[in-house]
Design a protein around this motif. Structure first.
Motif, PDB file in Angstrom:
ATOM      1  N   MET A   1       0.847  -1.126  -0.105  1.00 43.85           N
ATOM      2  CA  MET A   1       0.058  -0.092  -0.107  1.00 43.85           C
ATOM      3  C   MET A   1       0.863   1.357   0.067  1.00 43.85           C
ATOM      4  O   MET A   1       1.695   1.310   0.719  1.00 43.85           O
ATOM      5  N   ARG A   2       0.720   2.039  -0.911  1.00 42.44           N
ATOM      6  CA  ARG A   2       1.122   3.505  -0.970  1.00 42.44           C
ATOM      7  C   ARG A   2       0.751   4.421   0.205  1.00 42.44           C
ATOM      8  O   ARG A   2      -0.337   4.418   0.426  1.00 42.44           O
ATOM      9  N   THR A   3       1.889   5.090   0.824  1.00 42.35           N
ATOM     10  CA  THR A   3       1.518   6.003   1.640  1.00 42.35           C
ATOM     11  C   THR A   3       1.708   7.343   1.178  1.00 42.35           C
ATOM     12  O   THR A   3       2.763   7.633   0.371  1.00 42.35           O
ATOM     13  N   ARG A   4       0.993   8.293   1.369  1.00 45.12           N
ATOM     14  CA  ARG A   4       0.906   9.577   0.842  1.00 45.12           C
ATOM     15  C   ARG A   4       1.730  10.384   1.847  1.00 45.12           C
ATOM     16  O   ARG A   4       1.500  10.248   3.305  1.00 45.12           O
ATOM     17  N   ALA A   5       2.970  11.224   1.453  1.00 44.88           N
ATOM     18  CA  ALA A   5       3.573  12.093   2.454  1.00 44.88           C
ATOM     19  C   ALA A   5       2.703  13.076   3.163  1.00 44.88           C
ATOM     20  O   ALA A   5       1.581  13.660   2.205  1.00 44.88           O
ATOM     21  N   LYS A   6       2.807  13.293   4.109  1.00 45.50           N
ATOM     22  CA  LYS A   6       2.124  14.288   4.887  1.00 45.50           C
ATOM     23  C   LYS A   6       2.630  15.647   4.594  1.00 45.50           C
ATOM     24  O   LYS A   6       3.751  15.942   4.708  1.00 45.50           O
ATOM     25  N   THR A   7       1.760  16.594   4.462  1.00 49.71           N
ATOM     26  CA  THR A   7       1.936  17.988   4.257  1.00 49.71           C
ATOM     27  C   THR A   7       1.488  18.743   5.703  1.00 49.71           C
ATOM     28  O   THR A   7       0.572  18.383   6.023  1.00 49.71           O
ATOM     29  N   PRO A   8       2.332  19.569   5.924  1.00 55.74           N
ATOM     30  CA  PRO A   8       2.168  20.436   6.993  1.00 55.74           C
ATOM     31  C   PRO A   8       0.763  21.188   6.967  1.00 55.74           C
ATOM     32  O   PRO A   8       0.763  21.805   5.589  1.00 55.74           O
ATOM     33  N   VAL A   9      -0.003  21.161   7.692  1.00 61.03           N
ATOM     34  CA  VAL A   9      -1.167  22.273   7.707  1.00 61.03           C
ATOM     35  C   VAL A   9      -0.951  23.606   7.815  1.00 61.03           C
ATOM     36  O   VAL A   9      -0.185  23.739   8.683  1.00 61.03           O
ATOM     37  N   ASN A  10      -1.307  24.422   7.035  1.00 60.00           N
ATOM     38  CA  ASN A  10      -1.216  25.829   7.189  1.00 60.00           C
ATOM     39  C   ASN A  10      -2.349  26.301   8.112  1.00 60.00           C
ATOM     40  O   ASN A  10      -3.381  26.030   8.000  1.00 60.00           O
ATOM     41  N   ARG A  11      -1.939  26.722   9.166  1.00 61.88           N
ATOM     42  CA  ARG A  11      -2.640  27.368  10.387  1.00 61.88           C
ATOM     43  C   ARG A  11      -2.070  28.722  10.868  1.00 61.88           C
ATOM     44  O   ARG A  11      -1.032  28.743  11.172  1.00 61.88           O
ATOM     45  N   GLY A  12      -3.167  29.451  11.191  1.00 60.40           N
ATOM     46  CA  GLY A  12      -2.693  30.867  11.846  1.00 60.40           C
ATOM     47  C   GLY A  12      -3.923  31.177  12.873  1.00 60.40           C
ATOM     48  O   GLY A  12      -4.894  30.876  12.346  1.00 60.40           O
ATOM     49  N   GLN A  13      -3.201  31.388  13.814  1.00 62.38           N
ATOM     50  CA  GLN A  13      -4.257  32.062  14.895  1.00 62.38           C
ATOM     51  C   GLN A  13      -3.746  33.383  15.437  1.00 62.38           C
ATOM     52  O   GLN A  13      -2.640  33.391  15.741  1.00 62.38           O
ATOM     53  N   THR A 132     -21.966  56.233  20.005  1.00 61.89           N
ATOM     54  CA  THR A 132     -21.447  56.639  21.414  1.00 61.89           C
ATOM     55  C   THR A 132     -21.486  55.320  22.310  1.00 61.89           C
ATOM     56  O   THR A 132     -21.389  55.449  23.318  1.00 61.89           O
ATOM     57  N   VAL A 133     -21.403  54.337  21.629  1.00 65.58           N
ATOM     58  CA  VAL A 133     -21.552  52.924  22.392  1.00 65.58           C
ATOM     59  C   VAL A 133     -19.974  52.454  22.836  1.00 65.58           C
ATOM     60  O   VAL A 133     -18.827  52.798  21.866  1.00 65.58           O
ATOM     61  N   THR A 134     -19.879  52.073  23.785  1.00 66.01           N
ATOM     62  CA  THR A 134     -18.563  51.277  24.176  1.00 66.01           C
ATOM     63  C   THR A 134     -18.784  49.650  24.216  1.00 66.01           C
ATOM     64  O   THR A 134     -19.559  49.158  24.953  1.00 66.01           O
ATOM     65  N   LEU A 135     -17.870  49.214  23.429  1.00 64.18           N
ATOM     66  CA  LEU A 135     -17.869  47.569  23.325  1.00 64.18           C
ATOM     67  C   LEU A 135     -16.908  47.258  24.299  1.00 64.18           C
ATOM     68  O   LEU A 135     -15.616  47.574  24.180  1.00 64.18           O
ATOM     69  N   THR A 136     -16.958  46.288  24.916  1.00 66.33           N
ATOM     70  CA  THR A 136     -16.126  45.570  25.955  1.00 66.33           C
ATOM     71  C   THR A 136     -15.694  44.226  25.224  1.00 66.33           C
ATOM     72  O   THR A 136     -16.740  43.520  25.101  1.00 66.33           O
ATOM     73  N   ILE A 137     -14.649  43.784  25.054  1.00 65.74           N
ATOM     74  CA  ILE A 137     -14.367  42.613  24.326  1.00 65.74           C
ATOM     75  C   ILE A 137     -13.466  41.643  25.344  1.00 65.74           C
ATOM     76  O   ILE A 137     -12.617  41.833  25.979  1.00 65.74           O
ATOM     77  N   ASN A 138     -14.074  40.610  25.821  1.00 58.11           N
ATOM     78  CA  ASN A 138     -13.529  39.740  26.824  1.00 58.11           C
ATOM     79  C   ASN A 138     -12.540  38.904  26.168  1.00 58.11           C
ATOM     80  O   ASN A 138     -11.525  38.515  26.859  1.00 58.11           O
ATOM     81  N   SER A 139     -13.046  38.429  25.014  1.00 51.78           N
ATOM     82  CA  SER A 139     -12.096  37.398  24.228  1.00 51.78           C
ATOM     83  C   SER A 139     -12.231  37.607  22.723  1.00 51.78           C
ATOM     84  O   SER A 139     -13.617  38.098  22.480  1.00 51.78           O
ATOM     85  N   LEU A 140     -11.473  37.503  21.958  1.00 47.78           N
ATOM     86  CA  LEU A 140     -11.470  37.467  20.470  1.00 47.78           C
ATOM     87  C   LEU A 140     -10.393  36.551  19.851  1.00 47.78           C
ATOM     88  O   LEU A 140      -9.045  36.660  20.153  1.00 47.78           O
ATOM     89  N   LYS A 141     -11.049  35.486  19.423  1.00 51.40           N
ATOM     90  CA  LYS A 141      -9.949  34.483  18.588  1.00 51.40           C
ATOM     91  C   LYS A 141     -10.318  34.551  17.049  1.00 51.40           C
ATOM     92  O   LYS A 141     -11.268  34.405  16.538  1.00 51.40           O
ATOM     93  N   ILE A 142      -8.999  34.484  16.126  1.00 52.25           N
ATOM     94  CA  ILE A 142      -9.357  34.415  14.817  1.00 52.25           C
ATOM     95  C   ILE A 142      -8.205  33.183  14.294  1.00 52.25           C
ATOM     96  O   ILE A 142      -7.064  33.203  14.935  1.00 52.25           O
ATOM     97  N   LEU A 143      -8.930  32.190  13.679  1.00 54.37           N
ATOM     98  CA  LEU A 143      -8.077  30.934  13.215  1.00 54.37           C
ATOM     99  C   LEU A 143      -8.401  30.868  11.728  1.00 54.37           C
ATOM    100  O   LEU A 143      -9.581  30.962  10.999  1.00 54.37           O
ATOM    101  N   PHE A 144      -7.213  30.375  11.183  1.00 53.44           N
ATOM    102  CA  PHE A 144      -7.210  30.179   9.728  1.00 53.44           C
ATOM    103  C   PHE A 144      -6.577  28.907   9.571  1.00 53.44           C
ATOM    104  O   PHE A 144      -5.718  28.365  10.187  1.00 53.44           O
ATOM    105  N   PHE A 145      -7.305  27.901   8.800  1.00 58.77           N
ATOM    106  CA  PHE A 145      -6.953  26.410   8.781  1.00 58.77           C
ATOM    107  C   PHE A 145      -6.838  26.224   7.281  1.00 58.77           C
ATOM    108  O   PHE A 145      -7.976  25.963   6.663  1.00 58.77           O
ATOM    109  N   GLY A 146      -5.852  25.602   6.823  1.00 61.10           N
ATOM    110  CA  GLY A 146      -5.816  25.053   5.213  1.00 61.10           C
ATOM    111  C   GLY A 146      -4.725  24.252   4.702  1.00 61.10           C
ATOM    112  O   GLY A 146      -3.610  24.421   5.254  1.00 61.10           O
TER     113      GLY A 146
END
Length: 148
Positions: A1-13, A132-146
């Motif tokens: 059985m042939r195995t495919r070489a693993k390619t590192p996953v691009n990810r950013g957070q 005139t609003v004040t926004l309070t940000i407790n947490s913010l996470k942005i993730l890219f995966f490809g």
């Protein structure tokens, strides 16, 4: 059985390292500026000076982008988060959230597929329908995966 070489996953957070507030000065989008930290990225890096996440890979990729945030406001309004790519609003990567009054924390999120090219950079922006609003940000996470 042939195995495919693993390619590192691009990810950013990028994550806001601690809670912060944003006092709006109008009803247009304003950039969310904070102390950003990396989240086990591969081919992405955080630019602390410009408050953005840059793709450093050598090939264009299609990524799943997910953003999630816990926020509260000091009065009734509609808050909209948006993703910007290379200084431009990404159509379809916006999420409005209505608050009937000053509130406890509420979670909002954005999920989309996006083409990412070498050198592209990404930023989080927000706007309110009440200047005139004040926004309070407790947490913010942005993730890219490809994969290449």
């Amino acid at each position: 059985m042939r195995t495919r070489a693993k390619t590192p996953v691009n990810r950013g957070q990028m994550n806001i390292s601690s809670g912060m507030s944003l006092s709006f000065s109008g009803t247009a989008y304003e950039k969310i500026v904070g102390n950003w930290v990396d989240g086990c990225s591969n081919n992405f890096s955080i630019d602390d000076v410009n408050d953005w996440l840059t793709y450093n890979g050598t090939q264009s990729i299609c990524c799943v982008m997910n953003g999630v945030s816990d926020i509260k406001v000091d009065k009734a309004c509609e808050i909209t988060y948006a993703l910007y790519k290379n200084g431009e609003l990404v159509t379809g990567a916006e999420t409005p959230h209505s608050f009937a009054s000053a509130s406890k924390y509420s979670t909002i999120s954005i999920t989309t597929l996006i083409t990412v090219n070498p050198g592209d950079y990404f930023e989080a922006w927000a706007k309110s329908d009440d200047a005139t609003v004040t926004l309070t940000i407790n947490s913010l996470k942005i993730l890219f995966f490809g994969e290449n």
